[in-house]
Design an enzyme around this catalytic site. Structure first.
Site, PDB file in Angstrom:
ATOM      1  CG  ASP A  41       0.246  -4.496  -2.986  1.00  0.00           C
ATOM      2  OD1 ASP A  41       1.161  -4.941  -3.022  1.00  0.00           O
ATOM      3  OD2 ASP A  41      -0.558  -5.863  -2.253  1.00  0.00           O
ATOM      4  CE  LYS A  63       3.601   0.736   5.437  1.00  0.00           C
ATOM      5  NZ  LYS A  63       4.422   2.193   6.111  1.00  0.00           N
ATOM      6  CG  MET A 178       5.549  -8.651   7.008  1.00  0.00           C
ATOM      7  SD  MET A 178       3.951  -8.919   6.671  1.00  0.00           S
ATOM      8  CE  MET A 178       4.201 -10.842   6.652  1.00  0.00           C
TER       9      MET A 178
HETATM   10  N1  SAH Z   1       4.870 -11.409  -1.146  1.00  0.00           N
HETATM   11  C1  SAH Z   1       6.039 -11.130  -0.772  1.00  0.00           C
HETATM   12  C2  SAH Z   1       6.071 -10.802   0.579  1.00  0.00           C
HETATM   13  C3  SAH Z   1       4.481  -9.876   1.472  1.00  0.00           C
HETATM   14  S1  SAH Z   1       5.029  -9.303   3.446  1.00  0.00           S
HETATM   15  C4  SAH Z   1       7.644 -11.016  -1.092  1.00  0.00           C
HETATM   16  O1  SAH Z   1       7.446 -12.573  -1.523  1.00  0.00           O
HETATM   17  O2  SAH Z   1       8.075 -10.747  -1.223  1.00  0.00           O
HETATM   18  C5  SAH Z   1       6.403  -7.977   3.043  1.00  0.00           C
HETATM   19  C6  SAH Z   1       7.625  -8.343   3.368  1.00  0.00           C
HETATM   20  O3  SAH Z   1       8.025  -8.307   2.804  1.00  0.00           O
HETATM   21  C7  SAH Z   1       7.649  -6.892   4.044  1.00  0.00           C
HETATM   22  O4  SAH Z   1       7.595  -6.079   5.375  1.00  0.00           O
HETATM   23  C8  SAH Z   1       9.493  -7.172   4.082  1.00  0.00           C
HETATM   24  O5  SAH Z   1       9.907  -7.817   4.948  1.00  0.00           O
HETATM   25  C9  SAH Z   1       9.389  -8.340   2.447  1.00  0.00           C
HETATM   26  N2  SAH Z   1       9.928  -7.487   0.709  1.00  0.00           N
HETATM   27  C10 SAH Z   1       8.845  -6.991  -0.064  1.00  0.00           C
HETATM   28  N3  SAH Z   1       9.969  -6.401  -0.348  1.00  0.00           N
HETATM   29  C11 SAH Z   1      10.887  -5.982   0.129  1.00  0.00           C
HETATM   30  C12 SAH Z   1      11.944  -4.970  -1.262  1.00  0.00           C
HETATM   31  N4  SAH Z   1      12.365  -4.790  -2.069  1.00  0.00           N
HETATM   32  N5  SAH Z   1      13.115  -5.345   0.090  1.00  0.00           N
HETATM   33  C13 SAH Z   1      12.799  -5.899   1.280  1.00  0.00           C
HETATM   34  N6  SAH Z   1      11.802  -6.332   1.780  1.00  0.00           N
HETATM   35  C14 SAH Z   1      10.446  -6.401   1.195  1.00  0.00           C
END
Ligand code: SAH
Length: 513
Positions: A41, A63, A178
């Protein structure tokens, strides 16, 4: 991880890390390399798909469930169906698969379907994001616990389950994933429940990538600042006193090429050295391979020449690819390096020389410049080569200055065509679309064939994209094709190119300030 004979495959729920390719685990890479099917994704770094097998089936699952046109249930059903066909299926998710992002639900459905599965934890953005902004989520002097919460709940829920009263009482560091778009209501709930208005807050978007940006403020003003700065998702929000440590610990955003989008056009296999050096300087690298290395048209003839290598006085290598192709065949034919006989070895350019040394062979002659004319000069310097037998190991269809000049010096030259460069037709990581959509600041060309094959793709030239070339021959090809060269390496190798690019952007920012 080959397809199992019993007919049932496995689903690997794999964390792809927060963005930086270097933060992907070894286990994740191994799973990607072996997978039959990969579903990914938008938060999973697409560059990881470069590791996939050529025949792997790669599915973008969007997304949100809506964007890709298939629902979450359909995604799960598809992965399960592929596993039932006996396939090894990788479900690649941004960050860690079990930190939000529905990984847990997917695992439950896979388990319910009776499919074998494995979880590969990843580096989560909730910790790595702050770290790349210079914010440690814990510090002995500031806090003794961290809370990770979501600002974006299941829309089906009527009441918020985030217990703001508890959050306010808990203190410590709080990390929100998020929900940046709801920051206004979230911060006002926190304030209402007694969190102090001057609590430091940081938002980090596209953390750990070349596009990382950080916005800092307080609980009282961060929501309004985010709106004013158009600070859009994906972002991690950190609430807590640890945010103040950024003043001293901000390390990543000070890199000289941060935010620069740079295209790398080498073959997928060769790109990594250039890409990782540019990434280390903070650049956002778009790997868009324009060429691919294939065996020569006449492999048998090449093998025969390799077999007879010992009859030559000199073996001349013109590229690292040639060295690889030569020894690949050589060690299929012989199991003793001494079979190379008394042949002396010449290598053009430091990278080619290094590859010869990797095979534990001495390089007798190594022209400094990566241009054929220089080799001829060096040969001349070291005495007569009249009547000496030279085996020239090179790519098909390259400039023939070198054999002609060596013949001119009286040598007996045989050319061994070791490989061919062909246009890369695949675009596994979606780089072409990314370039068209978001543009780039600079494109790098490391050989004439990268120039020609990039132009042959017929992609629209992104507005303002400048050109960097590894040396005069590549630059000439680019100019012949109507391009203007903005950067040319002084030393014609990867380090020289990286150095020139660094100096170029440093000069540009000096001009602006
Ligand atoms: N499993 C993921 C989170 C999934 S939920 C993890 O462990 O990181 C999706 C959210 O993760 C996004 O809305 C944002 O808040 C955050 N996120 C994921 N990758 C990111 C990145 N490179 N920079 C900033 N926020 C990120």
């Amino acid at each position: 991880m080959s397809t199992s004979k019993s007919g049932s495959g496995t689903v690997y729920l794999v964390g792809a890390g927060p963005g930086d390719l270097g933060l992907v685990t070894l286990r994740a890479k191994e799973c990607i390399e072996k997978a039959d099917v990969i579903g990914y994704d938008h938060l999973a770094n697409p560059e990881t798909l470069g590791w996939a097998r050529d025949d792997a089936e790669i599915i973008y699952v969007g997304k949100t469930a809506g964007e890709s046109g298939i629902s979450q249930n359909e995604i799960n059903a598809l992965l399960i169906e592929k596993a039932r066909e006996g396939k090894q299926v990788v479900r690649l998710k941004g960050g860690d698969p079990f930190v939000f992002g529905r990984g847990a639900e997917e695992a439950q459905m896979i388990a319910d379907a009776g499919i074998a599965f494995e979880i590969v934890p990843g580096v989560t953005s909730s910790i790595a994001g702050p770290a790349y902004a210079g914010i440690p989520v814990t510090h002995r002097g500031h806090n003794s616990h961290v809370t990770i919460f979501t600002g974006h709940e299941d829309p089906a829920k009527t009441e918020s389950v985030i217990d703001y009263a508890a959050l306010a009482k808990l203190g410590g560091t709080q990390v929100m994933l998020m929900g940046v778009e709801r920051l206004g209501s979230i911060t006002s709930e926190m304030t209402k429940h007694g969190v102090r208005g001057d609590l430091p807050v940081a938002l980090i978007r596209w953390a750990t990538t070349g596009q990382q940006e950080t916005l800092t403020g307080t609980l009282a003003d961060i929501a309004q600042k985010a709106v004013a700065n158009d600070f859009a998702a994906p972002a991690v929000a950190v609430f807590g006193d640890v945010v103040a440590l950024r003043d001293k610990l901000n390390w990543y955003e000070t890199r000289p090429l941060l935010g620069k989008r740079i295209v790398v056009t080498r073959t997928r296999k060769q790109a990594s050295v250039l890409s990782s050096k540019l990434r280390a300087l903070g650049a956002h690298v778009i790997e868009l391979p324009t060429i691919r290395i294939e065996p020569p048209s006449d492999l048998r003839e090449f093998a025969e020449l390799v077999q007879d290598a010992h009859i030559y006085d000199w073996i001349v290598f013109t590229s690292a690819n040639g060295v690889d192709a030569f020894f690949d065949i050589f060690f299929k034919l012989y199991d003793d390096a001494r079979e190379i006989g008394g042949a002396r070895i010449a290598a053009i350019g430091p990278a080619t020389g290094q590859r010869v040394k990797d095979f534990h062979l001495h390089v007798d002659l190594q022209p400094k410049e990566f241009v054929a004319e220089e080799v001829v000069r060096e040969f001349k310097n070291q005495g007569s080569i009249e009547n000496l037998k030279i085996l020239l190991v090179r790519a098909e269809k390259t400039r023939d200055v070198l054999p002609k000049e060596l013949l001119g010096l009286g040598a007996i030259v045989d050319e061994a065509f070791a490989y061919r460069t062909v246009p890369e037709t695949r675009d596994t990581s979606g780089a072409r679309g990314q370039l068209a959509k978001d543009g780039a600041d600079l494109i790098t060309f490391t050989s004439s064939s990268t120039v020609e094959n990039f132009l042959a793709l017929g992609l629209p030239w992104p507005k303002g994209m400048q050109v960097a070339s590894i040396g005069p021959i590549t630059s000439q090809t680019a100019r012949d094709n109507g391009l203007k060269i903005d950067v040319e390496a002084r030393r014609h190798d990867i380090d020289g190119l990286v150095k020139a690019i660094g100096a170029f952007f440093a000069g540009e920012s000096a001009k602006k300030s």
